[in-house]
Motif scaffolding. Structure first.
Motif: not given
Length: 363
Positions: A249, A247, A252-253, A184, A255-256, A147, A236-237
């Motif tokens: 997916f 979260p 998280t995606y 990711l 955010m990344a 993260h 992570i997801f």
């Protein structure tokens, strides 16, 4: 745009709904007047007696028999394979006439094998008519370092070792986590040999791997497992039913990457992740006569309300959808052809690398 698989499923579901509404069988004919099936119904089970499908098969068969008003108990045929592929192949070859006497109880792992292009697969689950979909959450856990450094690693500032993911085998049920981490940009390296949750978590705690995929089983509390994970290990997801504090997916995606996920491989991940979250699928051949589908649909709806089956489902942390509502969930496991080809190309390109212990390439 509908895929061929989704179109066929939609046509079948619409045909049944038009000819016989969801409750037509029980509304129009009293229980005493319902004729029994001409032949003994058969349930092909995707696993041995100790597997998840095998454990519930006797309970489900008993519950279904009452709804089907059968003269004899439903016979069960167990598949001793590890992922239900043999049973699914048998189902497609043993019930080509689709007379409404044979159903399959398969795990999601069989569908993942189909999506991955496994050479053993000779069935096409797009030709199945779902009666019950039993789903459970799937969570990918990894060290929080992922993260903290995710943005930096994506921008090329970090070039540390790949993310080692515990898997049973690379194209097994953990394919959801493997592909998700790859999308990711984390260059996962599948580490095979971890078929059980306890072994995978121990490997994570001891630093042998960096990420694991978890699903709840009997007596498990997934939220408690996550909360009690060693320091530095975070979710992570997830896929499937939601888990508080985990979260999605997509989140998280975003955010990344700074934008929503898209593209053929992402669409393929959606099908794979839904298959991973599908613990059990009860289905008939799609070309089964509408009256027979309506009869089995009614039996499935009645079965999932019975105390013994409901208790077992609750113990396994399963979210159950029965009857006509199950069809759209199976459709989610059927990607467009472009996405399916992208997935298989990604697998074919990476399998030689995985065998050599090398990290995953994103495309």
């Amino acid at each position: 745009m509908l895929s061929r698989r989704s179109l066929l499923s939609t046509i079948a579901a619409t045909t049944v709904a038009t000819i016989l509404p969801a409750r037509a069988w029980e509304d129009d004919i009293s229980a005493e007047a319902r004729p029994a099936l001409a032949d003994t119904p058969r349930l092909i089970v995707g696993g041995g007696p100790d597997s998840l499908p095998g454990q519930v098969a006797p309970i489900l068969a008993t519950a279904l028999a009452r709804g089907l008003s059968t003269l004899t108990p439903i016979s069960t045929h167990y598949d001793l394979g590890r992922d239900g592929v043999t049973a699914a192949n048998l189902f497609d070859t043993q019930s080509p006439e689709a007379d409404g006497n044979t159903a399959i109880l398969a795990p999601g792992a069989a569908l993942i094998a189909s999506l991955a292009g496994d050479a053993r697969v000779h069935f096409d689950y797009s030709r199945w008519a779902a009666l019950i979909m039993a789903r459970r959450p799937v969570v990918t856990l990894a060290k929080a370092e992922l993260h903290r450094s995710l943005r930096s690693r994506l921008s090329g500032m970090f070039h540390d070792r790949p993310v080692r993911l515990a898997v049973s085998h690379p194209t097994g049920v953990e394919l959801s986590s493997l592909l998700g981490l790859s999308l990711l940009g984390l260059h996962p390296l599948p580490v095979p040999g971890y078929a059980g949750k306890a072994e995978a978590l121990e490997a994570l705690k001891s630093g042998q791997v960096d990420a694991v995929q978890l699903t709840p089983g009997p007596g498990d509390d997934l939220s408690a497992d996550i909360a009690s994970a060693p320091e530095g290990i975070k979710p992570i997801f997830f896929s499937g039913p939601t888990i508080a504090g985990v979260p999605s997916f997509d989140a998280t995606y975003a955010m990344a990457r700074g934008h929503a996920p898209s593209g053929a491989l992402y669409q393929a991940w959606g099908a794979v992740s839904n298959a991973a979250a599908s613990a059990l699928i009860l289905a008939l051949p799609m070309l089964t006569p509408p009256l027979a589908i309506a009869r089995w649909r009614h039996a499935a709806q009645e079965a999932v309300t019975e105390a013994a089956l409901k208790t077992w489902n609750d113990s396994q942390h399963l979210t159950i959808t029965a009857g006509a509502d199950a069809a759209p969930l199976l459709n989610q496991l059927e990607p467009e052809l472009t996405s399916l080809l992208a997935l298989r190309r990604w697998i074919n390109n990476n399998q030689p690398r995985w065998r050599q212990g090398q990290e995953t390439r994103p495309t």
